[in-house]
Design an enzyme around this catalytic site. Structure first.
Site, PDB file in Angstrom:
ATOM      1  N   GLU A  41      -4.683   2.733  -5.239  1.00 26.16           N
ATOM      2  CA  GLU A  41      -3.826   1.823  -5.975  1.00 26.16           C
ATOM      3  C   GLU A  41      -3.849   2.200  -7.441  1.00 26.16           C
ATOM      4  O   GLU A  41      -4.825   2.765  -7.933  1.00 26.16           O
ATOM      5  CB  GLU A  41      -4.290   0.380  -5.779  1.00 26.16           C
ATOM      6  CG  GLU A  41      -3.244  -0.637  -6.160  1.00 26.16           C
ATOM      7  CD  GLU A  41      -1.910  -0.384  -5.469  1.00 26.16           C
ATOM      8  OE1 GLU A  41      -1.046   0.272  -6.108  1.00 26.16           O
ATOM      9  OE2 GLU A  41      -1.726  -0.812  -4.325  1.00 26.16           O
ATOM     10  N   CYS A  59       0.863  -1.174   0.000  1.00 30.07           N
ATOM     11  CA  CYS A  59       0.000   0.000   0.000  1.00 30.07           C
ATOM     12  C   CYS A  59       0.902   1.227   0.000  1.00 30.07           C
ATOM     13  O   CYS A  59       1.791   1.340   0.833  1.00 30.07           O
ATOM     14  CB  CYS A  59      -0.895  -0.022   1.238  1.00 30.07           C
ATOM     15  SG  CYS A  59      -1.797   1.483   1.632  1.00 30.07           S
TER      16      CYS A  59
END
Length: 246
Positions: A111, A2
């Site tokens: 993302e 992440c």
């Protein structure tokens, strides 16, 4: 994953949500719509200052773990994530995953999906409501350059655990954060439990269940610049400016 996420919930609301006591400098944190590596973020952890009593606390930590044996803080930016498959084997993470586990609250994370050539499209991945509880590990590092009487010589840092994505998110990226439900959080934070294998199995199972309930929506390119930090970053309407390219 992440590499960026949203942490815009107030400290008071986080303390209530996770039944934790606000501690240290966490009250100074401001909401962020574009958390980036080395930023200070809220983390939930357990302290055992007076064993056998345990206290759940909300602290401010640097995102990017600094090993206790590090000579400087330069590793932080490269250690924002720890792969669940290898976290128990890596020297920097072996101790923390056994004894110093935490939760990093988030409203969602960003993302980037690869398109044709060098094109990437950002997505905001989030639950239908409420917060994500990202499983993490933490460490305390003493800054050797700080005077012995400096109250800030001890630096708290943390990493987010990642795993393979659920099928519904695999087309965007090949990793996702390890996500916990309210039921798994007490076991994950329990510092008296050093059964790392069982805890990691618990976390994998939770991530699979939570991940299937996540939604992903395209957002605009402004999130790619860490200097941009405003509520509009999670606005799907801005995504029209950015073609997928493949």
């Amino acid at each position: 994953m992440c590499g960026r996420y949203v942490a815009d919930t107030s400290i008071d609301d986080l303390a209530a949500e996770f039944d934790a006591i606000a501690a240290g400098t966490v009250a100074e944190l401001m909401p962020s719509y574009n958390v980036a590596p080395t930023d200070r973020v809220p983390v939930v952890l357990e302290r055992t200052d007076e064993p056998p009593e345990r206290t759940r606390q909300l602290h401010a930590a640097r995102w990017g773990l600094i090993p206790s044996w590090a000579k400087n803080s330069g590793t932080a930016a490269t250690m924002i994530n720890a792969r669940i498959e290898t976290v128990a084997d890596k020297p920097a993470f072996r101790g923390p995953v056994a004894r110093r586990r935490c939760v990093l609250p988030a409203r969602g994370y960003y993302e980037w999906q690869r398109g044709a050539g060098r094109t990437k499209r950002p997505y905001f991945i989030h639950p239908a409501g409420g917060l994500l509880a990202m499983a993490g590990v933490f460490e305390w590092w003493r800054d050797p350059s700080a005077p012995a009487d400096d109250p800030h010589r001890w630096v708290l840092s943390a990493s987010v655990l990642t795993t393979a994505p659920v099928p519904g998110l695999a087309h965007i990226h090949d990793r996702m954060p390890v996500l916990l439900t309210a039921e798994e959080i007490p076991d994950w934070l329990d510092r008296s439990n050093e059964d790392t294998g069982a805890l990691l199995d618990l976390a994998r199972s939770a991530a699979g269940r939570v991940g299937t309930a996540l939604a992903a929506r395209p957002v605009g390119p402004d999130v790619g610049n860490v200097r941009n930090n405003h509520a509009g970053l999670v606005d799907e309407a801005a995504a029209a400016q950015l073609p997928l390219g493949g």
